[in-house]
Design a protein around this motif. Structure first.
Motif, PDB file in Angstrom:
ATOM      1  N   ASN A  56       0.824  -1.210   0.000  1.00 16.42           N
ATOM      2  CA  ASN A  56       0.000   0.000   0.000  1.00 16.42           C
ATOM      3  C   ASN A  56       0.860   1.262   0.000  1.00 16.42           C
ATOM      4  O   ASN A  56       0.547   2.240  -0.685  1.00 16.42           O
ATOM      5  N   VAL A  57       1.934   1.237   0.774  1.00 18.15           N
ATOM      6  CA  VAL A  57       2.822   2.397   0.837  1.00 18.15           C
ATOM      7  C   VAL A  57       3.473   2.639  -0.523  1.00 18.15           C
ATOM      8  O   VAL A  57       3.541   3.773  -1.010  1.00 18.15           O
ATOM      9  N   LEU A  58       3.940   1.571  -1.161  1.00 18.01           N
ATOM     10  CA  LEU A  58       4.599   1.735  -2.452  1.00 18.01           C
ATOM     11  C   LEU A  58       3.626   2.201  -3.530  1.00 18.01           C
ATOM     12  O   LEU A  58       3.988   3.003  -4.397  1.00 18.01           O
ATOM     13  N   VAL A  59       2.394   1.736  -3.457  1.00 18.93           N
ATOM     14  CA  VAL A  59       1.382   2.201  -4.410  1.00 18.93           C
ATOM     15  C   VAL A  59       1.149   3.698  -4.243  1.00 18.93           C
ATOM     16  O   VAL A  59       1.002   4.433  -5.225  1.00 18.93           O
ATOM     17  N   ARG A  60       1.124   4.162  -2.999  1.00 16.97           N
ATOM     18  CA  ARG A  60       0.917   5.595  -2.749  1.00 16.97           C
ATOM     19  C   ARG A  60       2.170   6.408  -3.056  1.00 16.97           C
ATOM     20  O   ARG A  60       2.082   7.579  -3.441  1.00 16.97           O
ATOM     21  N   ALA A  61       3.358   5.813  -2.885  1.00 13.30           N
ATOM     22  CA  ALA A  61       4.603   6.557  -3.075  1.00 13.30           C
ATOM     23  C   ALA A  61       4.997   6.661  -4.545  1.00 13.30           C
ATOM     24  O   ALA A  61       5.643   7.646  -4.941  1.00 13.30           O
ATOM     25  N   GLN A  62       4.632   5.725  -5.356  1.00 11.16           N
ATOM     26  CA  GLN A  62       5.082   5.696  -6.754  1.00 11.16           C
ATOM     27  C   GLN A  62       4.712   6.958  -7.537  1.00 11.16           C
ATOM     28  O   GLN A  62       5.575   7.546  -8.185  1.00 11.16           O
ATOM     29  N   PRO A  63       3.473   7.449  -7.472  1.00 11.93           N
ATOM     30  CA  PRO A  63       3.185   8.673  -8.234  1.00 11.93           C
ATOM     31  C   PRO A  63       3.909   9.916  -7.691  1.00 11.93           C
ATOM     32  O   PRO A  63       4.118  10.888  -8.420  1.00 11.93           O
ATOM     33  N   ARG A  64       4.331   9.884  -6.437  1.00 14.09           N
ATOM     34  CA  ARG A  64       5.005  11.029  -5.814  1.00 14.09           C
ATOM     35  C   ARG A  64       6.529  10.840  -5.757  1.00 14.09           C
ATOM     36  O   ARG A  64       7.219  11.573  -5.053  1.00 14.09           O
ATOM     37  N   TRP A  65       7.044   9.829  -6.451  1.00 12.92           N
ATOM     38  CA  TRP A  65       8.438   9.462  -6.274  1.00 12.92           C
ATOM     39  C   TRP A  65       9.400  10.594  -6.626  1.00 12.92           C
ATOM     40  O   TRP A  65      10.444  10.748  -5.974  1.00 12.92           O
ATOM     41  N   SER A  66       9.096  11.386  -7.612  1.00  7.01           N
ATOM     42  CA  SER A  66      10.030  12.462  -7.984  1.00  7.01           C
ATOM     43  C   SER A  66      10.225  13.433  -6.818  1.00  7.01           C
ATOM     44  O   SER A  66      11.334  13.922  -6.584  1.00  7.01           O
ATOM     45  N   ARG A  67       9.187  13.691  -6.055  1.00  7.04           N
ATOM     46  CA  ARG A  67       9.297  14.565  -4.885  1.00  7.04           C
ATOM     47  C   ARG A  67       9.976  13.832  -3.724  1.00  7.04           C
ATOM     48  O   ARG A  67      10.841  14.389  -3.040  1.00  7.04           O
ATOM     49  N   ILE A  68       9.613  12.568  -3.501  1.00 12.53           N
ATOM     50  CA  ILE A  68      10.193  11.789  -2.394  1.00 12.53           C
ATOM     51  C   ILE A  68      11.687  11.575  -2.618  1.00 12.53           C
ATOM     52  O   ILE A  68      12.489  11.668  -1.686  1.00 12.53           O
ATOM     53  N   ASP A  69      12.088  11.326  -3.859  1.00 10.54           N
ATOM     54  CA  ASP A  69      13.496  11.053  -4.168  1.00 10.54           C
ATOM     55  C   ASP A  69      14.385  12.269  -3.917  1.00 10.54           C
ATOM     56  O   ASP A  69      15.564  12.116  -3.634  1.00 10.54           O
ATOM     57  N   ARG A  70      13.826  13.448  -3.969  1.00 15.77           N
ATOM     58  CA  ARG A  70      14.609  14.662  -3.717  1.00 15.77           C
ATOM     59  C   ARG A  70      14.849  14.899  -2.234  1.00 15.77           C
ATOM     60  O   ARG A  70      15.665  15.741  -1.866  1.00 15.77           O
ATOM     61  N   LEU A  71      14.149  14.181  -1.370  1.00 20.95           N
ATOM     62  CA  LEU A  71      14.353  14.345   0.072  1.00 20.95           C
ATOM     63  C   LEU A  71      15.738  13.845   0.449  1.00 20.95           C
ATOM     64  O   LEU A  71      16.362  13.037  -0.249  1.00 20.95           O
ATOM     65  N   GLU A  72      16.193  14.290   1.610  1.00 23.70           N
ATOM     66  CA  GLU A  72      17.515  13.887   2.082  1.00 23.70           C
ATOM     67  C   GLU A  72      17.568  12.379   2.384  1.00 23.70           C
ATOM     68  O   GLU A  72      18.582  11.734   2.133  1.00 23.70           O
ATOM     69  N   ALA A  73      16.472  11.842   2.927  1.00 24.33           N
ATOM     70  CA  ALA A  73      16.425  10.415   3.274  1.00 24.33           C
ATOM     71  C   ALA A  73      15.091   9.823   2.808  1.00 24.33           C
ATOM     72  O   ALA A  73      14.147   9.710   3.591  1.00 24.33           O
ATOM     73  N   PRO A  74      15.001   9.422   1.540  1.00 25.14           N
ATOM     74  CA  PRO A  74      13.722   8.905   1.035  1.00 25.14           C
ATOM     75  C   PRO A  74      13.278   7.624   1.743  1.00 25.14           C
ATOM     76  O   PRO A  74      12.082   7.411   1.953  1.00 25.14           O
ATOM     77  N   GLU A  75      14.237   6.789   2.132  1.00 18.50           N
ATOM     78  CA  GLU A  75      13.846   5.549   2.819  1.00 18.50           C
ATOM     79  C   GLU A  75      13.229   5.858   4.176  1.00 18.50           C
ATOM     80  O   GLU A  75      12.263   5.226   4.585  1.00 18.50           O
ATOM     81  N   GLN A  76      13.752   6.829   4.894  1.00 16.14           N
ATOM     82  CA  GLN A  76      13.165   7.228   6.171  1.00 16.14           C
ATOM     83  C   GLN A  76      11.734   7.718   5.968  1.00 16.14           C
ATOM     84  O   GLN A  76      10.856   7.438   6.773  1.00 16.14           O
ATOM     85  N   TYR A  77      11.528   8.446   4.888  1.00 21.40           N
ATOM     86  CA  TYR A  77      10.181   8.933   4.572  1.00 21.40           C
ATOM     87  C   TYR A  77       9.231   7.754   4.357  1.00 21.40           C
ATOM     88  O   TYR A  77       8.112   7.735   4.870  1.00 21.40           O
ATOM     89  N   LEU A  78       9.703   6.745   3.610  1.00 20.28           N
ATOM     90  CA  LEU A  78       8.864   5.563   3.366  1.00 20.28           C
ATOM     91  C   LEU A  78       8.642   4.770   4.651  1.00 20.28           C
ATOM     92  O   LEU A  78       7.569   4.210   4.860  1.00 20.28           O
ATOM     93  N   ARG A  79       9.630   4.725   5.509  1.00 20.40           N
ATOM     94  CA  ARG A  79       9.438   4.038   6.796  1.00 20.40           C
ATOM     95  C   ARG A  79       8.348   4.730   7.613  1.00 20.40           C
ATOM     96  O   ARG A  79       7.535   4.081   8.256  1.00 20.40           O
ATOM     97  N   ARG A  80       8.364   6.045   7.578  1.00 22.34           N
ATOM     98  CA  ARG A  80       7.315   6.790   8.292  1.00 22.34           C
ATOM     99  C   ARG A  80       5.959   6.504   7.657  1.00 22.34           C
ATOM    100  O   ARG A  80       4.958   6.359   8.349  1.00 22.34           O
ATOM    101  N   MET A  81       5.926   6.377   6.343  1.00 21.33           N
ATOM    102  CA  MET A  81       4.682   6.022   5.661  1.00 21.33           C
ATOM    103  C   MET A  81       4.208   4.628   6.092  1.00 21.33           C
ATOM    104  O   MET A  81       3.008   4.400   6.253  1.00 21.33           O
ATOM    105  N   VAL A  82       5.153   3.704   6.297  1.00 20.76           N
ATOM    106  CA  VAL A  82       4.803   2.351   6.748  1.00 20.76           C
ATOM    107  C   VAL A  82       4.134   2.428   8.114  1.00 20.76           C
ATOM    108  O   VAL A  82       3.094   1.805   8.353  1.00 20.76           O
ATOM    109  N   VAL A  83       4.719   3.173   9.027  1.00 20.61           N
ATOM    110  CA  VAL A  83       4.137   3.309  10.366  1.00 20.61           C
ATOM    111  C   VAL A  83       2.747   3.930  10.278  1.00 20.61           C
ATOM    112  O   VAL A  83       1.794   3.436  10.895  1.00 20.61           O
ATOM    113  N   ASN A  84       2.619   4.990   9.503  1.00 25.38           N
ATOM    114  CA  ASN A  84       1.315   5.643   9.368  1.00 25.38           C
ATOM    115  C   ASN A  84       0.280   4.710   8.743  1.00 25.38           C
ATOM    116  O   ASN A  84      -0.879   4.687   9.161  1.00 25.38           O
TER     117      ASN A  84
END
Length: 166
Positions: A34-62
């Motif tokens: 579910n997280v990856l489905v939601r993250a894929q369309p926003r990946w260009s913005r997420i990839d520019r973050l300093e720590a994209p994996e941390q962002y996805l981990r937070r998405m997993v918790v949420n």
């Protein structure tokens, strides 16, 4: 890094993290999906973050917390909307769970006590025959049996009661 490259290299780590968060490997896979489905369309913005994996981990918790809230909202409380449903039946696998618990505790007994339990309850041998097989007196067998049963009663009172042990 493209989304596909990220998933190819970090999917295993993300699923392991989700498993630790959820304590359920199947649910962890669902949450990560579910997280990856939601993250894929926003990946260009997420990839520019300093720590994209941390962002996805937070998405997993949420996502996990949201899943729990959604699940809680769907739960029926005892007595609500249960008219017409079949009455609950006891779990038929419960006896196997109890047997497994007994076997695990028997495995922790000292070797002679284990042997006495096996010969007495599995082989259905009388105390005198067990004494002869073990090369000891009948009173020693009774002592081993008593100590083993005390350990089992303390560790598994409900399982032994259901198996017919007084």
């Amino acid at each position: 890094m493209t989304f596909e490259e990220f998933v190819a290299t970090r999917l295993g780590a993300l699923v392991r993290y989700a498993t630790v968060v959820t304590w359920d490997p199947d649910l962890a896979e669902d949450v990560v999906q579910n997280v990856l489905v939601r993250a894929q369309p926003r990946w260009s913005r997420i990839d520019r973050l300093e720590a994209p994996e941390q962002y996805l981990r937070r998405m997993v918790v949420n996502e996990f917390l949201a899943w729990r809230r959604r699940r809680q909202a769907r739960l029926l409380h005892h007595g609500e909307a249960l008219d017409g449903l079949v009455t609950p039946q006891p779990d038929p696998t419960g006896q196997y769970d109890d047997r497994d618990a007994v076997i695990r505790v028997v495995g922790t007994l000292p070797p002679r006590q284990r042997a006495v339990i096996a010969l007495r309850f599995y082989e259905d041998q009388p105390v005198e025959v067990i004494a002869d097989l073990l090369g000891c007196r009948a009173s020693t067998v009774r002592t081993h049996l008593d100590r083993a049963m005390t350990t089992l009663r303390e560790a598994l009172p409900s399982a032994l009661a259901q198996m017919g042990e007084p």
